[in-house]
Design an enzyme around this catalytic site. Structure first.
Site, PDB file in Angstrom:
ATOM      1  N   ARG A  30       0.829  -1.211   0.000  1.00  0.00           N
ATOM      2  CA  ARG A  30       0.000   0.000   0.000  1.00  0.00           C
ATOM      3  C   ARG A  30       0.864   1.262   0.000  1.00  0.00           C
ATOM      4  NH1 ARG A  30      -5.417  -0.492   1.028  1.00  0.00           N
ATOM      5  NH2 ARG A  30      -6.163  -2.436   1.938  1.00  0.00           N
TER       6      ARG A  30
ATOM      7  N   GLY B 213       0.386 -22.329   9.989  1.00  0.00           N
ATOM      8  CA  GLY B 213       1.311 -23.183  10.720  1.00  0.00           C
ATOM      9  C   GLY B 213       2.322 -22.389  11.516  1.00  0.00           C
TER      10      GLY B 213
ATOM     11  N   SER C 274       5.243 -20.383  12.316  1.00  0.00           N
ATOM     12  CA  SER C 274       6.227 -19.665  11.503  1.00  0.00           C
ATOM     13  C   SER C 274       6.353 -18.226  11.966  1.00  0.00           C
ATOM     14  CB  SER C 274       5.810 -19.696  10.033  1.00  0.00           C
ATOM     15  OG  SER C 274       4.497 -19.171   9.874  1.00  0.00           O
TER      16      SER C 274
ATOM     17  N   LYS D 224      -5.169 -20.617  18.563  1.00  0.00           N
ATOM     18  CA  LYS D 224      -3.885 -20.618  19.282  1.00  0.00           C
ATOM     19  C   LYS D 224      -3.477 -19.207  19.686  1.00  0.00           C
ATOM     20  CE  LYS D 224      -1.333 -18.949  15.758  1.00  0.00           C
ATOM     21  NZ  LYS D 224      -0.346 -17.835  15.789  1.00  0.00           N
TER      22      LYS D 224
ATOM     23  N   ASP E   2       1.550 -24.785  15.869  1.00  0.00           N
ATOM     24  CA  ASP E   2       1.437 -23.332  15.962  1.00  0.00           C
ATOM     25  C   ASP E   2       1.238 -22.883  17.405  1.00  0.00           C
ATOM     26  OD1 ASP E   2       1.578 -20.897  14.756  1.00  0.00           O
ATOM     27  OD2 ASP E   2      -0.249 -21.097  13.576  1.00  0.00           O
TER      28      ASP E   2
ATOM     29  N   THR F  87       3.688 -20.178  19.363  1.00  0.00           N
ATOM     30  CA  THR F  87       3.105 -18.883  19.718  1.00  0.00           C
ATOM     31  C   THR F  87       3.039 -18.658  21.221  1.00  0.00           C
ATOM     32  OG1 THR F  87       1.736 -19.159  17.747  1.00  0.00           O
ATOM     33  CG2 THR F  87       1.191 -17.341  19.184  1.00  0.00           C
TER      34      THR F  87
ATOM     35  N   SER G  70       6.107 -13.609  19.117  1.00  0.00           N
ATOM     36  CA  SER G  70       4.667 -13.653  18.871  1.00  0.00           C
ATOM     37  C   SER G  70       4.013 -12.379  19.389  1.00  0.00           C
ATOM     38  CB  SER G  70       4.046 -14.871  19.559  1.00  0.00           C
ATOM     39  OG  SER G  70       2.648 -14.711  19.694  1.00  0.00           O
TER      40      SER G  70
ATOM     41  N   ASN H  52       0.828 -11.855  19.863  1.00  0.00           N
ATOM     42  CA  ASN H  52      -0.208 -12.198  20.836  1.00  0.00           C
ATOM     43  C   ASN H  52       0.401 -12.510  22.200  1.00  0.00           C
ATOM     44  OD1 ASN H  52      -2.898 -12.484  19.160  1.00  0.00           O
ATOM     45  ND2 ASN H  52      -1.275 -13.374  17.909  1.00  0.00           N
TER      46      ASN H  52
ATOM     47  N   GLU I  19      -4.276 -10.435  16.592  1.00  0.00           N
ATOM     48  CA  GLU I  19      -5.481 -11.111  16.103  1.00  0.00           C
ATOM     49  C   GLU I  19      -6.222 -11.868  17.199  1.00  0.00           C
ATOM     50  OE1 GLU I  19      -7.174 -10.851  13.592  1.00  0.00           O
ATOM     51  OE2 GLU I  19      -5.954 -10.175  11.909  1.00  0.00           O
TER      52      GLU I  19
END
Length: 318
Positions: free
Chosen positions: A30, A128, A130, A183, A236, A240, A246, A248, A268
């Site tokens: 963008r 997955g 990553s 997760k 995952d 995480t 991560s 989260n 998320e």
């Protein structure tokens, strides 16, 4: 030609990994396109990962190739709007979602969102354990490609596999969607646990009981058990819930430590937790950890109160 829409860290890392094989890859962004074209690096997201020669950065979707698969590396909560906005260009394409979560309004995952918004498109999901930095550095990573069409799944598996990126495939899109979404919620709980100083034993308990919640909801939604115990689920979850890379998990750490967290960072697990709570009520599925995270993320209760609520639940068999 493979096209990656979204030049965040994950989209950029996928484009770099795919272009290292020598095949032509287009990365749409963008903003910051001129800078990336000149410097041959995404200085904002992955400053230490230079672009291979076969990677082209574009700023207009109208200029992307009309052939080959399209990877959608946009945040889950923006996916539906993005597909609607660009329906004329994407309606008949093979679209591979590279995001995780549930739409807060529709409660749909990435594949179902594609199907509902662009029913003529061929939908798949790449998910997955990553981290973008690992993929961009060329470190070995394994992911799951979920596609209902088994023949198309095999074709996409071949197209997306690189020397450092090993792709497994499944036709269980529901399991792959829910594993990747749920997760994130458990990772927030684990981050809060460590941030509060509750220790690794408490985190192990949260991961285990959280995985049980993931399975309960996913199986009710028609997922296969083996998908949840594979890369898209348990794999995952393990990554995480244990790494500060991560977003989260870091958000949970900030909650536990009562520290400020940058609101511009996509987490998320927050909207997913709220979607899961509403969904679980409809299905009459018990999701105490996810419910605790949903309330905790609003600031209405403290980490200590959330833990006490979980510990005071009636005793039961495992």
């Amino acid at each position: 030609m493979i096209t990656v829409l979204g030049a965040g860290a994950f989209g950029t890392s996928l484009a770099i990994s795919l272009a290292r094989t020598g095949q032509p890859v287009a990365l749409w962004a963008r903003s910051g396109v001129t800078e990336m074209q000149a410097s041959r690096v995404n200085t904002r997201r992955l400053p230490s990962a230079p672009f291979p020669e076969s990677l082209t950065v574009i700023d207009a979707l109208s200029s992307m190739s009309t052939e080959g698969p399209v990877l959608l590396a946009v945040p889950m909560q923006q996916l539906r709007g993005f597909l609607t906005e660009h329906a004329d260009l994407l309606a008949n394409r093979t679209l591979i979602a590279a995001c995780k979560g549930l739409d807060l309004e529709t409660h749909l995952g990435p594949v179902e969102t594609i199907r509902a918004t662009l029913p003529r498109a061929k939908a798949a999901l790449l998910t997955g354990p990553s981290f973008a930095a690992d993929i961009a550095r060329g470190l070995p990573t394994a992911l799951t490609l979920a596609c209902k069409d088994a023949v198309l799944g095999k074709t996409l598996q071949q197209a997306l596999t690189t020397p450092n990126l090993r792709i497994y495939r499944t036709t269980d899109t529901a399991g792959a969607e829910l594993g990747g979404a749920l997760k994130n919620v458990i990772a927030i709980a684990c981050g809060a646990c460590i941030g509060k100083g509750m220790g690794d034993s408490a985190r192990a308990a949260l991961m285990t009981r959280g995985f049980a919640e993931m399975q309960r909801l996913a199986l009710r939604r028609g997922a296969l058990p083996e998908t949840l115990t594979g890369l898209a689920g348990f794999g995952d979850l393990a990554l995480t819930c244990t790494s500060a890379l991560s977003r989260n998990y870091r958000f949970g750490l900030a909650l536990g430590r009562q520290e400020h967290f940058d609101t511009s960072i996509t987490v998320e697990g927050i909207p997913t937790a709220n979607a899961v709570v509403a969904w679980a009520k409809e299905l009459n599925v018990d999701m105490p950890i996810c419910s605790a995270v949903a309330v905790l993320s609003t600031g209405k209760i403290s980490v200590s109160e959330a833990l006490q609520n979980l510990l005071s639940r009636p005793l039961k068999e495992e």
